[in-house]
Design an enzyme around this catalytic site. Structure first.
Site, PDB file in Angstrom:
ATOM      1  N   GLU A 163      37.190  49.392  58.233  1.00 26.64           N
ATOM      2  CA  GLU A 163      36.550  50.592  58.789  1.00 26.64           C
ATOM      3  C   GLU A 163      36.117  51.549  57.671  1.00 26.64           C
ATOM      4  O   GLU A 163      34.969  51.997  57.609  1.00 26.64           O
ATOM      5  CB  GLU A 163      37.579  51.272  59.702  1.00 26.64           C
ATOM      6  CG  GLU A 163      37.149  52.582  60.293  1.00 26.64           C
ATOM      7  CD  GLU A 163      36.390  52.399  61.588  1.00 26.64           C
ATOM      8  OE1 GLU A 163      36.504  51.326  62.202  1.00 26.64           O
ATOM      9  OE2 GLU A 163      35.662  53.323  61.954  1.00 26.64           O
ATOM     10  N   CYS A 183      46.505  43.543  55.665  1.00 29.90           N
ATOM     11  CA  CYS A 183      47.379  43.309  54.511  1.00 29.90           C
ATOM     12  C   CYS A 183      48.779  43.824  54.814  1.00 29.90           C
ATOM     13  O   CYS A 183      49.761  43.326  54.284  1.00 29.90           O
ATOM     14  CB  CYS A 183      46.807  43.929  53.247  1.00 29.90           C
ATOM     15  SG  CYS A 183      46.376  45.648  53.379  1.00 29.90           S
ATOM     16  N   ASN A 190      41.452  48.967  54.724  1.00 25.44           N
ATOM     17  CA  ASN A 190      40.898  48.611  56.032  1.00 25.44           C
ATOM     18  C   ASN A 190      39.377  48.565  55.978  1.00 25.44           C
ATOM     19  O   ASN A 190      38.744  49.253  55.184  1.00 25.44           O
ATOM     20  CB  ASN A 190      41.399  49.576  57.117  1.00 25.44           C
ATOM     21  CG  ASN A 190      40.842  50.973  56.948  1.00 25.44           C
ATOM     22  OD1 ASN A 190      39.762  51.270  57.417  1.00 25.44           O
ATOM     23  ND2 ASN A 190      41.573  51.833  56.230  1.00 25.44           N
ATOM     24  N   LYS A 220      49.660  60.069  46.375  1.00 20.88           N
ATOM     25  CA  LYS A 220      49.271  58.984  45.470  1.00 20.88           C
ATOM     26  C   LYS A 220      48.175  59.418  44.506  1.00 20.88           C
ATOM     27  O   LYS A 220      48.210  59.070  43.326  1.00 20.88           O
ATOM     28  CB  LYS A 220      48.777  57.775  46.279  1.00 20.88           C
ATOM     29  CG  LYS A 220      49.883  57.028  46.988  1.00 20.88           C
ATOM     30  CD  LYS A 220      49.306  55.849  47.774  1.00 20.88           C
ATOM     31  CE  LYS A 220      50.423  55.057  48.443  1.00 20.88           C
ATOM     32  NZ  LYS A 220      49.918  53.978  49.282  1.00 20.88           N
TER      33      LYS A 220
END
Ligand SMILES: [Zn+2]
Length: 321
Positions: free
Chosen positions: A114, A169, A112, A67
């Protein structure tokens, strides 16, 4: 609105984009089009067919590419003079501490909590402003964090929720336009940070629900006993590895916090995404080509994956937000 001086500041500034999914790609494109001159993009994942409906920058030809690299290529075509650096790597404490201090602002494209705590620790430690943004279902929240001038993420959420306590999500899904809308809000805050605008409001939490039209703004106060910006204990930078590679194609991931997991509730939420069933005292989920066996104490065995970073990413994405 920004004037020549504002544009000059943007051109000379360095932004760090962590995460190049839907939120990250929209954010990166808006940053570049606004005139930000230097952008580093971090993401360890590959473009998937299922990403295409809500991202910016990627086309079907990018499926299977990292990505960060696919986004960088598209951004170079959009803004040829800009310096764009893709980093295809897992965001761990070492990488956060390497990249955050080099940036003038850090933007949130993470999936996330974290990883957000990790960025928060690195940014507060080095006094780097960042914009917290999260999207879920039909809504999103965003808040600029300026160390020394307002609250940090741990003032807002002191501790991570136990694994499985809140939907991710990945489970709840995200309405296509939501990341684009929240990207626009977070890039506006980044422009205010980079141009040192007097209108920047550190700690202003914007909650925007596109489906209902609800828009709410609240002011988050700094928590005097905040472990991060108050006591300057950077626990997420210091935490030991939560993964261990076991024999065969298998990695054990330990939970960040302790406490009993509601396996049935988690199974119900994950059922829409892959095969999930509770077998005796464990939950077995098949997802993204891996099999996760989750124990009531939050520990998980990830089979079909030999890379511990990949195993932790799957855990943080589906089991703990
Ligand atoms: Zn704080």
């Amino acid at each position: 609105m920004l004037g020549r001086e504002g544009q000059r500041k943007l051109g000379a500034s360095r932004a760090l984009m962590v995460g190049c999914g839907a939120l990250g790609t929209h954010t990166a494109e808006l940053l570049l089009r606004a005139g930000v001159g230097n952008l580093t993009l971090v993401d360890r994942d590959l473009v998937a067919e299922t990403d295409l409906h809500r991202v910016a920058l990627f086309t079907p030809a990018d499926v299977g590419r990292p990505k960060a690299e696919a986004a960088a290529d598209a951004l170079r075509r959009i803004a040829p003079p800009a310096a764009i650096a893709p980093v295809v790597a897992h965001l761990d404490p070492r990488l956060a501490l390497d990249l955050a201090p080099k940036a003038d602002v850090v933007l949130d494209g993470l999936d996330n909590l974290e990883a957000r705590y990790l960025i928060n620790d690195a940014c507060v430690k080095h006094g780097i402003p960042w914009v917290y943004t999260a999207v879920l279902a039909t809504y999103g929240v965003t808040m600029p964090i300026v160390p020394g001038r307002g609250p940090c993420l741990r003032c807002l959420f002191p501790d991570p929720p136990p694994p499985g306590a809140i939907p991710t999500c990945a489970e709840a899904g995200i309405l296509g336009p939501v990341p684009a809308a929240l990207a626009a809000v977070q890039v506006t805050a980044a422009i205010q940070i980079l141009t040192r605008s007097p209108d920047l409001a550190p700690g202003r939490l914007v909650h925007l629900d596109l489906w209902t039209g609800l828009a709410e703004t609240t002011s988050v106060e700094r928590a005097p006993d905040c472990p991060c910006c108050g006591k300057r204990r950077f626990e997420f930078l210091a935490q030991p590895s939560r993964t261990s590679v076991l024999c065969g194609d298998s990695v054990q991931v330990l939970p960040r916090t302790h406490g009993d997991l509601d396996l049935d509730g988690l199974a119900a939420r994950l059922a829409a995404l892959g095969k999930a069933r509770v077998q005796g005292r464990v939950l077995v989920v098949s997802i993204e080509g891996a099999q996760l066996t989750v124990f009531p104490d939050g520990r998980a065995l990830v089979k079909g994956v030999s890379d511990p970073d990949r195993a932790q990413t799957l855990y943080d994405r589906y089991i703990a937000r």
